[in-house]
Design an enzyme around this catalytic site. Structure first.
Site, PDB file in Angstrom:
ATOM      1  N   HIS A  46       0.804  -1.224   0.000  1.00  0.00           N
ATOM      2  CA  HIS A  46       0.000   0.000   0.000  1.00  0.00           C
ATOM      3  C   HIS A  46       0.836   1.273   0.000  1.00  0.00           C
ATOM      4  CE1 HIS A  46      -3.724  -2.169   0.311  1.00  0.00           C
ATOM      5  NE2 HIS A  46      -3.360  -2.780   1.429  1.00  0.00           N
ATOM      6  N   ARG A  72       6.836  -5.399   3.565  1.00  0.00           N
ATOM      7  CA  ARG A  72       5.550  -6.056   3.289  1.00  0.00           C
ATOM      8  C   ARG A  72       5.429  -6.166   1.780  1.00  0.00           C
ATOM      9  NH1 ARG A  72      -0.359  -4.224   5.467  1.00  0.00           N
ATOM     10  NH2 ARG A  72       0.145  -2.255   4.422  1.00  0.00           N
ATOM     11  N   GLU A 148      -6.277 -11.543   7.606  1.00  0.00           N
ATOM     12  CA  GLU A 148      -7.093 -10.403   7.194  1.00  0.00           C
ATOM     13  C   GLU A 148      -8.528 -10.784   6.850  1.00  0.00           C
ATOM     14  OE1 GLU A 148      -4.611  -7.413   4.799  1.00  0.00           O
ATOM     15  OE2 GLU A 148      -3.705  -9.346   4.266  1.00  0.00           O
ATOM     16  N   ASP A 174      -9.100  -5.015   6.614  1.00  0.00           N
ATOM     17  CA  ASP A 174      -9.668  -6.106   5.828  1.00  0.00           C
ATOM     18  C   ASP A 174     -10.409  -7.102   6.706  1.00  0.00           C
ATOM     19  OD1 ASP A 174      -8.975  -5.581   3.046  1.00  0.00           O
ATOM     20  OD2 ASP A 174      -6.902  -5.752   3.707  1.00  0.00           O
TER      21      ASP A 174
END
Length: 253
Positions: A46, A72, A148, A174
């Site tokens: 992200h 990540r 998630e 999420d």
């Protein structure tokens, strides 16, 4: 091999002070890493258009400091894991792991045989970690799988038994969505709280760590005090915004 400071802190039962870099700017990442954090997470999932080439530059910048470089990755794809680990990441967070099979895919890509299927061919990481990297990487490299979805929580015991993972990292947005809640609506919902507690309990009973993306530094502190081992708080983007807004408030209108 250079010891993984994050793993050392976990073994000592100490809190890990970690933050994210989202901007993709190497100087900003270096400034953040020099601030005193134990670890800096590069967010390919992200962050702002952070591809594998940019990750290499960010790893260079973070590695000028004592902060442990983590990444990540954007997806549970061994290709991404191979690139960032060979380039010097000392750990990865792997998104959207919902089954034991998906956890095994992530773990296998992080571990050299016979524990996994990672291909041997480290490049830049040997300059950071040492010439004996291959001999010790399976012990030092971190693999956290992201929980998630409520379906993953239902399978958490089976996921915990997958060899090669170090623990879980809860993605609260999420997870909340999977429960039919707004992304930031989990904190007030008992189902969400129960799901998080379930992940934490299973991690601890299986000798794994549990982490979560907190809403603030204060929330991170509460989570750590409640048993979570990894709660990275803040990022370069938000720190810049907060600093600018604070300066404007001080100056006044």
């Amino acid at each position: 091999m250079r010891p993984n400071r994050v793993k050392q802190l976990w073994r000592e039962g100490k809190a890990v002070r970690a933050a994210w870099t989202l901007t993709g700017d190497p100087l900003t990442a270096e400034i953040l890493a020099n601030a005193g954090f134990d670890a800096i997470l590069i967010d390919m999932q992200h962050g702002f258009t952070i591809g594998v080439e940019r990750v290499g530059t960010l790893l260079h910048a973070i590695s000028t400091t004592a902060a442990v470089p983590l990444v990540r990755v954007p997806w549970n794809d061994p290709v991404h894991l191979q690139y960032v680990l060979d380039a010097g990441a000392y750990g990865v967070i792997v998104p959207l792991v919902n089954t034991p099979e998906e956890a095994a895919r992530a773990a296998g890509a992080c571990r050299y045989p016979p524990l996994g299927f990672r291909s041997i061919g480290p490049n830049r990481v040997e300059y950071y970690a040492g010439a004996d990297y291959v001999q010790h990487a399976n012990d030092e490299i971190i693999c956290l799988v992201m929980i998630e979805h409520i379906d993953a929580v239902g399978r958490i015991e089976a996921i915990a038994r997958v060899p090669g993972i170090d623990g879980f990292f809860i993605g609260p947005g999420d997870l909340a969505i999977s429960l039919g809640l707004p992304p930031a609506g989990g904190a007030a919902d008992q189902r969400f709280r129960d799901a998080c507690q379930r992940v934490l309990d299973v991690a601890r009973s299986n000798g794994l760590v549990a982490g979560i993306a907190p809403f603030s530094a204060e929330d991170a502190r509460r989570r750590v005090d409640g048993g979570y081992a990894f709660c990275p708080f803040g990022n370069d983007w938000s720190f810049l915004v907060e600093g600018a807004e604070a300066a404007l408030r001080t100056f006044g209108g």
